[in-house]
Design a protein around this motif. Sequence first.
Motif, PDB file in Angstrom:
ATOM      1  N   SER A  23      79.522  77.478 110.744  1.00 63.58           N
ATOM      2  CA  SER A  23      78.844  77.629 109.617  1.00 63.58           C
ATOM      3  C   SER A  23      78.053  78.889 109.589  1.00 63.58           C
ATOM      4  CB  SER A  23      77.962  76.373 109.287  1.00 63.58           C
ATOM      5  OG  SER A  23      77.201  76.506 108.482  1.00 63.58           O
ATOM      6  N   PRO A  24      77.859  79.775 108.481  1.00 60.89           N
ATOM      7  CA  PRO A  24      76.910  80.775 108.550  1.00 60.89           C
ATOM      8  C   PRO A  24      75.508  80.558 108.647  1.00 60.89           C
ATOM      9  CG  PRO A  24      78.428  80.654 106.424  1.00 60.89           C
ATOM     10  CD  PRO A  24      78.579  79.562 107.378  1.00 60.89           C
ATOM     11  N   LYS A  25      75.239  79.130 107.939  1.00 60.83           N
ATOM     12  CA  LYS A  25      73.753  79.055 108.003  1.00 60.83           C
ATOM     13  C   LYS A  25      73.287  78.238 109.324  1.00 60.83           C
ATOM     14  CE  LYS A  25      73.810  78.092 102.981  1.00 60.83           C
ATOM     15  NZ  LYS A  25      73.380  76.917 101.764  1.00 60.83           N
ATOM     16  N   SER A  26      73.969  77.399 109.934  1.00 66.37           N
ATOM     17  CA  SER A  26      73.798  77.012 111.413  1.00 66.37           C
ATOM     18  C   SER A  26      74.848  77.014 112.300  1.00 66.37           C
ATOM     19  CB  SER A  26      73.270  75.463 111.071  1.00 66.37           C
ATOM     20  OG  SER A  26      72.213  75.345 110.164  1.00 66.37           O
ATOM     21  N   PRO A  27      75.175  78.371 112.747  1.00 64.98           N
ATOM     22  CA  PRO A  27      76.281  78.446 113.572  1.00 64.98           C
ATOM     23  C   PRO A  27      76.466  77.590 114.977  1.00 64.98           C
ATOM     24  CG  PRO A  27      75.140  80.254 113.581  1.00 64.98           C
ATOM     25  CD  PRO A  27      74.197  79.528 112.546  1.00 64.98           C
ATOM     26  N   GLU A  28      75.228  77.210 115.127  1.00 60.62           N
ATOM     27  CA  GLU A  28      75.254  76.529 116.756  1.00 60.62           C
ATOM     28  C   GLU A  28      75.080  74.776 116.259  1.00 60.62           C
ATOM     29  OE1 GLU A  28      75.599  77.998 119.363  1.00 60.62           O
ATOM     30  OE2 GLU A  28      75.461  79.771 118.054  1.00 60.62           O
ATOM     31  N   ASP A  29      75.166  74.450 115.296  1.00 61.41           N
ATOM     32  CA  ASP A  29      75.354  73.101 114.811  1.00 61.41           C
ATOM     33  C   ASP A  29      76.870  72.565 114.550  1.00 61.41           C
ATOM     34  OD1 ASP A  29      74.444  70.361 114.124  1.00 61.41           O
ATOM     35  OD2 ASP A  29      73.985  71.087 111.934  1.00 61.41           O
ATOM     36  N   SER A  32      77.055  70.876 110.882  1.00 61.35           N
ATOM     37  CA  SER A  32      77.212  71.914 109.845  1.00 61.35           C
ATOM     38  C   SER A  32      78.535  72.555 109.751  1.00 61.35           C
ATOM     39  CB  SER A  32      76.106  72.707 110.248  1.00 61.35           C
ATOM     40  OG  SER A  32      75.723  73.758 109.204  1.00 61.35           O
ATOM     41  N   SER A  33      79.134  72.902 111.022  1.00 58.07           N
ATOM     42  CA  SER A  33      80.146  73.755 110.849  1.00 58.07           C
ATOM     43  C   SER A  33      81.436  72.904 110.516  1.00 58.07           C
ATOM     44  CB  SER A  33      80.480  74.140 112.335  1.00 58.07           C
ATOM     45  OG  SER A  33      79.556  75.292 112.684  1.00 58.07           O
ATOM     46  N   TYR A  34      81.260  71.600 110.822  1.00 50.08           N
ATOM     47  CA  TYR A  34      82.326  70.590 110.266  1.00 50.08           C
ATOM     48  C   TYR A  34      82.402  70.464 108.746  1.00 50.08           C
ATOM     49  CZ  TYR A  34      84.531  66.247 109.563  1.00 50.08           C
ATOM     50  OH  TYR A  34      85.262  65.255 109.104  1.00 50.08           O
ATOM     51  N   VAL A  35      81.222  70.396 108.300  1.00 49.06           N
ATOM     52  CA  VAL A  35      81.059  70.054 106.729  1.00 49.06           C
ATOM     53  C   VAL A  35      81.626  71.665 106.050  1.00 49.06           C
ATOM     54  CG1 VAL A  35      79.272  70.054 105.030  1.00 49.06           C
ATOM     55  CG2 VAL A  35      79.287  68.564 106.840  1.00 49.06           C
ATOM     56  N   TYR A  36      81.161  72.488 106.722  1.00 48.47           N
ATOM     57  CA  TYR A  36      81.609  74.154 106.211  1.00 48.47           C
ATOM     58  C   TYR A  36      83.145  74.028 106.178  1.00 48.47           C
ATOM     59  CZ  TYR A  36      81.865  78.911 106.033  1.00 48.47           C
ATOM     60  OH  TYR A  36      82.032  80.188 105.564  1.00 48.47           O
ATOM     61  N   VAL A  37      83.803  73.736 107.312  1.00 50.72           N
ATOM     62  CA  VAL A  37      85.425  73.662 107.431  1.00 50.72           C
ATOM     63  C   VAL A  37      85.846  72.773 106.378  1.00 50.72           C
ATOM     64  CG1 VAL A  37      87.261  73.247 108.992  1.00 50.72           C
ATOM     65  CG2 VAL A  37      85.320  74.520 109.783  1.00 50.72           C
ATOM     66  N   LEU A  38      85.396  71.685 106.215  1.00 49.64           N
ATOM     67  CA  LEU A  38      85.842  70.813 105.114  1.00 49.64           C
ATOM     68  C   LEU A  38      85.644  71.356 103.813  1.00 49.64           C
ATOM     69  CD1 LEU A  38      84.768  67.127 106.121  1.00 49.64           C
ATOM     70  CD2 LEU A  38      86.983  68.270 106.242  1.00 49.64           C
ATOM     71  N   GLY A  39      84.726  72.164 103.593  1.00 50.26           N
ATOM     72  CA  GLY A  39      84.458  72.697 102.407  1.00 50.26           C
ATOM     73  C   GLY A  39      85.589  74.154 102.095  1.00 50.26           C
ATOM     74  N   LEU A  40      85.790  74.539 103.173  1.00 52.04           N
ATOM     75  CA  LEU A  40      86.702  75.651 103.139  1.00 52.04           C
ATOM     76  C   LEU A  40      88.133  74.989 102.829  1.00 52.04           C
ATOM     77  CD1 LEU A  40      85.787  77.975 106.267  1.00 52.04           C
ATOM     78  CD2 LEU A  40      85.543  78.518 103.813  1.00 52.04           C
ATOM     79  N   ILE A  41      88.393  73.897 103.362  1.00 53.37           N
ATOM     80  CA  ILE A  41      89.848  73.250 103.108  1.00 53.37           C
ATOM     81  C   ILE A  41      89.723  72.713 101.676  1.00 53.37           C
ATOM     82  CG2 ILE A  41      91.099  71.096 103.608  1.00 53.37           C
ATOM     83  CD1 ILE A  41      90.328  71.512 106.643  1.00 53.37           C
ATOM     84  N   GLN A  42      88.681  71.932 101.135  1.00 51.69           N
ATOM     85  CA  GLN A  42      88.858  71.574  99.747  1.00 51.69           C
ATOM     86  C   GLN A  42      88.701  72.718  98.827  1.00 51.69           C
ATOM     87  OE1 GLN A  42      85.562  68.822 100.372  1.00 51.69           O
ATOM     88  NE2 GLN A  42      86.792  67.164 101.463  1.00 51.69           N
ATOM     89  N   HIS A  70      89.768  84.485 109.534  1.00 55.18           N
ATOM     90  CA  HIS A  70      88.876  85.528 110.067  1.00 55.18           C
ATOM     91  C   HIS A  70      89.167  86.876 109.602  1.00 55.18           C
ATOM     92  CE1 HIS A  70      86.391  82.782 112.667  1.00 55.18           C
ATOM     93  NE2 HIS A  70      87.578  82.075 113.062  1.00 55.18           N
ATOM     94  N   GLU A  71      90.556  87.145 109.546  1.00 54.73           N
ATOM     95  CA  GLU A  71      90.730  88.474 108.949  1.00 54.73           C
ATOM     96  C   GLU A  71      90.208  88.699 107.786  1.00 54.73           C
ATOM     97  OE1 GLU A  71      95.137  88.933 109.475  1.00 54.73           O
ATOM     98  OE2 GLU A  71      94.983  88.537 111.592  1.00 54.73           O
ATOM     99  N   ALA A  72      90.308  87.762 106.665  1.00 50.24           N
ATOM    100  CA  ALA A  72      90.168  88.056 105.385  1.00 50.24           C
ATOM    101  C   ALA A  72      88.427  88.053 105.248  1.00 50.24           C
ATOM    102  CB  ALA A  72      90.347  86.575 104.587  1.00 50.24           C
ATOM    103  N   GLU A  73      87.718  87.404 106.096  1.00 51.42           N
ATOM    104  CA  GLU A  73      86.185  87.741 106.319  1.00 51.42           C
ATOM    105  C   GLU A  73      85.803  89.003 106.772  1.00 51.42           C
ATOM    106  OE1 GLU A  73      84.031  85.037 105.268  1.00 51.42           O
ATOM    107  OE2 GLU A  73      85.640  84.515 104.306  1.00 51.42           O
TER     108      GLU A  73
END
Length: 74
Positions: A23-29, A32-42, A70-73
């Motif tokens: 997650s860009p907001k909380s990379p160590e959490d 937060s990263s899990y929710v971010y990945v789900l958002g990317l999928i959805q 990662h390449e697109a980012e």
Amino acid sequence: MRKLYAKTWYTPREIARLGLIKSPKSPEDETSSYVYVLGLIQSGKLKYKNYGKGQRPYYLVSETEIAKYHEAEL
């Protein structure tokens, strides 16, 4: 992590736990990263396969799709 069709596949939770996408907001959490990945999928930004047979989805993301993300980012 699963091996299917000569590729390695990860669940969104594994992607977050292993730090493959953070997650860009909380990379160590992890949560937060899990929710971010789900958002990317959805949102369609991260391609996946849904192996869920019921009402609940069971997302798997291949290692090649993680690399493409990662390449697109960049």
